[in-house]
Design a protein around this motif. Structure first.
Motif, PDB file in Angstrom:
ATOM      1  N   THR A  41       0.813  -1.220   0.000  1.00 14.73           N
ATOM      2  CA  THR A  41       0.000   0.000   0.000  1.00 14.73           C
ATOM      3  C   THR A  41       0.845   1.267   0.000  1.00 14.73           C
ATOM      4  O   THR A  41       0.314   2.350  -0.223  1.00 14.73           O
ATOM      5  CB  THR A  41      -0.932   0.027   1.229  1.00 14.73           C
ATOM      6  N   GLN A  87       0.035  -2.328   5.871  1.00 17.06           N
ATOM      7  CA  GLN A  87      -0.313  -3.173   4.725  1.00 17.06           C
ATOM      8  C   GLN A  87      -1.168  -4.364   5.146  1.00 17.06           C
ATOM      9  O   GLN A  87      -2.173  -4.679   4.495  1.00 17.06           O
ATOM     10  CB  GLN A  87       0.968  -3.652   4.022  1.00 17.06           C
ATOM     11  N   ALA A  90      -4.590  -3.074   6.617  1.00 19.80           N
ATOM     12  CA  ALA A  90      -5.527  -2.654   5.572  1.00 19.80           C
ATOM     13  C   ALA A  90      -6.241  -3.849   4.975  1.00 19.80           C
ATOM     14  O   ALA A  90      -7.445  -3.786   4.666  1.00 19.80           O
ATOM     15  CB  ALA A  90      -4.787  -1.878   4.488  1.00 19.80           C
TER      16      ALA A  90
END
Length: 210
Positions: A41, A87, A90
């Motif tokens: 991300t 990351q 999420a």
């Protein structure tokens, strides 16, 4: 036999190596194992400037709904200030539908991590992952003391009763040691052994499908 997912995020390859060892251990118990990584991300320019390894051999997982296809899920992520990185967070944050429907209830879970130093937040990072898995209704398996390699102070090594760990050093130059990889294999095998028992058809189930 059970179907196991080893799900990880790795910036510099340490967790990728640990994931392979976890998968090796799970396969030794007869489980079918997939190793997948969550999407990056961080902006591409930020990742490149930080030296993140972009070319990793394990395929990405994009659909969080795929988690429901497994009997066991073992999650690995490095520490970011004593917690899992954004990351992985999420990706797991998208699992609200799985939580709402109870799709992961009763499945087997575990966690593994890495830090730069021996006191860099390994256990709090593991708990930040395990908290998610417990909310999903999963049964947690750590790195029990049946793995004697995590004991003793004869060498620098990771290892925690809450999950397998490795120490990367401040510049990331230290890769997982043989002892740390053995711990990952041990945890993977233990998780697969339990998942095999839970996933195995019972006589009652066999009668229902006969």
């Amino acid at each position: 036999m059970s179907k196991i997912l080893v799900l990880y995020y790795s910036s510099y390859g340490h967790l990728a190596q640990m994931a392979d060892a976890v998968a090796e251990g799970a396969r030794s118990a007869g489980a079918e194992v997939d190793v997948r990584r969550v999407p990056e991300t961080a902006p591409a320019e930020v990742a490149a400037a930080a030296g993140f390894i972009a070319d990793q051999s394990h395929p990405l997982i994009e659909d969080v709904g795929e988690l429901a296809n497994y009997d066991g899920i073992i999650v690995g992520a490095p520490t970011r200030f004593g917690r899992m990185p954004s990351q992985m967070a999420a990706f797991l944050d998208r699992a609200g539908g799985l939580w709402f429907t109870g799709a992961l209830n009763g499945k087997v879970g575990g966690a593994f991590t890495s830090t730069a130093s021996q006191h860099g937040g390994q256990e709090t990072t593991l708990f930040s992952i395990l908290t998610n898995l417990l909310h999903f209704g999963m049964t947690i398996v750590g790195l029990d003391y049946g793995f004697a390699g995590q004991s003793g102070v004869d060498e620098v090594k990771g290892g925690s009763p809450y999950g397998a760990t490795t120490i990367a050093d401040g510049d990331g130059s230290r890769m997982p040691s043989p002892v740390e990889l053995d711990g990952a294999r041990y945890q993977g095998r233990r998780i697969a052994e339990l998942a095999n028992k839970i996933a195995a058809p019972t006589p009652a189930r066999e009668a229902e499908t006969a």
